[in-house]
Design a protein around this motif. Structure first.
Motif, PDB file in Angstrom:
ATOM      1  N   VAL A  98      51.434  78.428  38.091  1.00 23.35           N
ATOM      2  CA  VAL A  98      50.977  77.333  37.219  1.00 23.35           C
ATOM      3  C   VAL A  98      50.593  77.861  35.844  1.00 23.35           C
ATOM      4  CG1 VAL A  98      49.211  75.555  36.942  1.00 23.35           C
ATOM      5  CG2 VAL A  98      50.235  75.948  39.189  1.00 23.35           C
ATOM      6  N   ALA A  99      49.906  79.009  35.803  1.00 23.25           N
ATOM      7  CA  ALA A  99      49.524  79.594  34.515  1.00 23.25           C
ATOM      8  C   ALA A  99      50.759  80.000  33.711  1.00 23.25           C
ATOM      9  CB  ALA A  99      48.615  80.794  34.738  1.00 23.25           C
ATOM     10  N   GLY A 100      51.771  80.552  34.392  1.00 23.51           N
ATOM     11  CA  GLY A 100      53.005  80.921  33.691  1.00 23.51           C
ATOM     12  C   GLY A 100      53.721  79.716  33.108  1.00 23.51           C
ATOM     13  N   GLU A 105      55.155  76.384  28.380  1.00 25.42           N
ATOM     14  CA  GLU A 105      55.077  75.099  27.686  1.00 25.42           C
ATOM     15  C   GLU A 105      54.366  75.222  26.353  1.00 25.42           C
ATOM     16  OE1 GLU A 105      53.183  72.496  30.398  1.00 25.42           O
ATOM     17  OE2 GLU A 105      54.926  72.318  31.746  1.00 25.42           O
ATOM     18  N   MET A 106      53.279  75.996  26.302  1.00 28.94           N
ATOM     19  CA  MET A 106      52.552  76.170  25.047  1.00 28.94           C
ATOM     20  C   MET A 106      53.396  76.906  24.016  1.00 28.94           C
ATOM     21  SD  MET A 106      48.761  77.073  26.535  1.00 28.94           S
ATOM     22  CE  MET A 106      48.073  77.325  24.895  1.00 28.94           C
ATOM     23  N   VAL A 107      54.145  77.923  24.457  1.00 30.83           N
ATOM     24  CA  VAL A 107      55.023  78.645  23.525  1.00 30.83           C
ATOM     25  C   VAL A 107      56.112  77.723  23.006  1.00 30.83           C
ATOM     26  CG1 VAL A 107      56.715  80.507  23.356  1.00 30.83           C
ATOM     27  CG2 VAL A 107      54.536  80.905  24.507  1.00 30.83           C
ATOM     28  N   PHE A 110      54.379  75.263  20.490  1.00 38.99           N
ATOM     29  CA  PHE A 110      53.911  75.876  19.248  1.00 38.99           C
ATOM     30  C   PHE A 110      55.046  76.455  18.415  1.00 38.99           C
ATOM     31  CE2 PHE A 110      49.596  76.767  21.393  1.00 38.99           C
ATOM     32  CZ  PHE A 110      49.226  75.452  21.173  1.00 38.99           C
ATOM     33  N   SER A 111      56.173  76.783  19.058  1.00 37.28           N
ATOM     34  CA  SER A 111      57.299  77.328  18.301  1.00 37.28           C
ATOM     35  C   SER A 111      58.169  76.254  17.672  1.00 37.28           C
ATOM     36  CB  SER A 111      58.155  78.204  19.221  1.00 37.28           C
ATOM     37  OG  SER A 111      58.665  77.437  20.308  1.00 37.28           O
ATOM     38  N   SER A 112      57.945  74.999  18.027  1.00 39.10           N
ATOM     39  CA  SER A 112      58.753  73.930  17.446  1.00 39.10           C
ATOM     40  C   SER A 112      58.281  73.619  16.030  1.00 39.10           C
ATOM     41  CB  SER A 112      58.649  72.671  18.313  1.00 39.10           C
ATOM     42  OG  SER A 112      57.315  72.190  18.335  1.00 39.10           O
ATOM     43  N   GLU A 149      45.299  68.083  19.546  1.00 32.54           N
ATOM     44  CA  GLU A 149      45.269  67.142  20.664  1.00 32.54           C
ATOM     45  C   GLU A 149      45.623  67.826  21.981  1.00 32.54           C
ATOM     46  OE1 GLU A 149      47.911  64.059  19.541  1.00 32.54           O
ATOM     47  OE2 GLU A 149      46.485  63.083  18.169  1.00 32.54           O
ATOM     48  N   ILE A 150      46.544  68.783  21.941  1.00 30.63           N
ATOM     49  CA  ILE A 150      46.886  69.520  23.165  1.00 30.63           C
ATOM     50  C   ILE A 150      45.684  70.324  23.658  1.00 30.63           C
ATOM     51  CG2 ILE A 150      48.332  71.366  24.106  1.00 30.63           C
ATOM     52  CD1 ILE A 150      50.559  70.423  22.298  1.00 30.63           C
ATOM     53  N   ALA A 151      44.967  70.969  22.732  1.00 36.00           N
ATOM     54  CA  ALA A 151      43.767  71.715  23.122  1.00 36.00           C
ATOM     55  C   ALA A 151      42.707  70.788  23.701  1.00 36.00           C
ATOM     56  CB  ALA A 151      43.214  72.461  21.910  1.00 36.00           C
ATOM     57  N   ALA A 152      42.585  69.584  23.143  1.00 34.92           N
ATOM     58  CA  ALA A 152      41.618  68.627  23.674  1.00 34.92           C
ATOM     59  C   ALA A 152      41.985  68.203  25.096  1.00 34.92           C
ATOM     60  CB  ALA A 152      41.545  67.408  22.758  1.00 34.92           C
TER      61      ALA A 152
END
Length: 212
Positions: A98-100, A105-107, A110-112, A149-152
């Motif tokens: 799940v962490a992977g 997903e975060m990479v 954030f890369s977009s 918003e993603i961090a929230a």
């Protein structure tokens, strides 16, 4: 490699080590102290990118207030941490998967180009002109609103998970029903009993001798 880059890699390595020790340390006090170390290194990373306001806020709020509360709770409560960590290694593979997935997903997000994380030079230039706090507020709620918003959402998921982990049913747990408490009347709690008055007669010396 510049000196600033070298400092960045050193602080990032210490931050990753401290974060890993937070979840692997057996002593909860040691885990809390490693979390303090990770906060200090995160604050230093904020200072490297000229975000002094965020760096000082991280130290004052989290290290100065939140972590002190954590240490008080951990040291005052008698918690059986061995029982809480019983299924740690059992669920570690699933948690790693799940962490992977979350990291991938975060990479990807954030890369977009839509995330707005590519132009840091313009932000640093504007920070020297308009002020650090002002430009952070503008960038946070305009250019970086999507990552914000993603961090929230991630923090919201963490809050819900913490509440779900603590809601464990126990047989010895006692709970109150607020609805029943609101319906209580004074007559349910206090009962006035009328009794006839009793007048005690004075005891004479002869009666005292007879009683003896």
């Amino acid at each position: 490699m510049t000196f600033q880059t070298l400092i960045f890699y050193f602080l990032a390595a210490v931050l990753i080590f401290a974060a890993v020790r937070v979840i692997t340390a057996k002593n909860p006090v040691h885990a809390a102290l490693f979390l303090v170390l990770s906060f200090f290194n995160g604050s230093a990373l904020w200072l490297l990118i000229q975000a002094e306001f965020l760096g000082i806020t991280l130290v004052l709020v989290y290290v100065g207030a939140v972590m002190v509360l954590f240490l008080f709770v951990v040291m005052m409560l008698d918690i059986n941490f061995e029982k809480l960590r019983a299924g740690f290694w059992k669920h570690l593979p699933l948690a790693g998967i799940v962490a992977g997935l979350m990291v991938v997903e975060m990479v990807a997000v954030f890369s977009s180009p839509a995330s707005g994380l590519g132009d840091f030079n313009s932000i640093q230039t504007a920070a020297t002109e308009d002020g650090n706090t002002k430009i952070i507020g503008k960038a946070l709620y305009t250019q970086f609103i999507y990552p914000f918003e993603i961090a929230a959402i991630i923090l919201l998921v963490a809050i819900v998970a913490a509440i779900a982990l603590t809601l464990r049913g126990r047989k010895d747990a006692k709970a109150q029903d607020p609805g029943l408490q609101a319906k209580v009347k004074s007559t349910d709690r206090v009962r006035v009993i009328k009794m006839a008055a009793v007048v005690e007669q004075p005891v004479t010396v002869d009666e005292q001798k007879t009683g003896e």
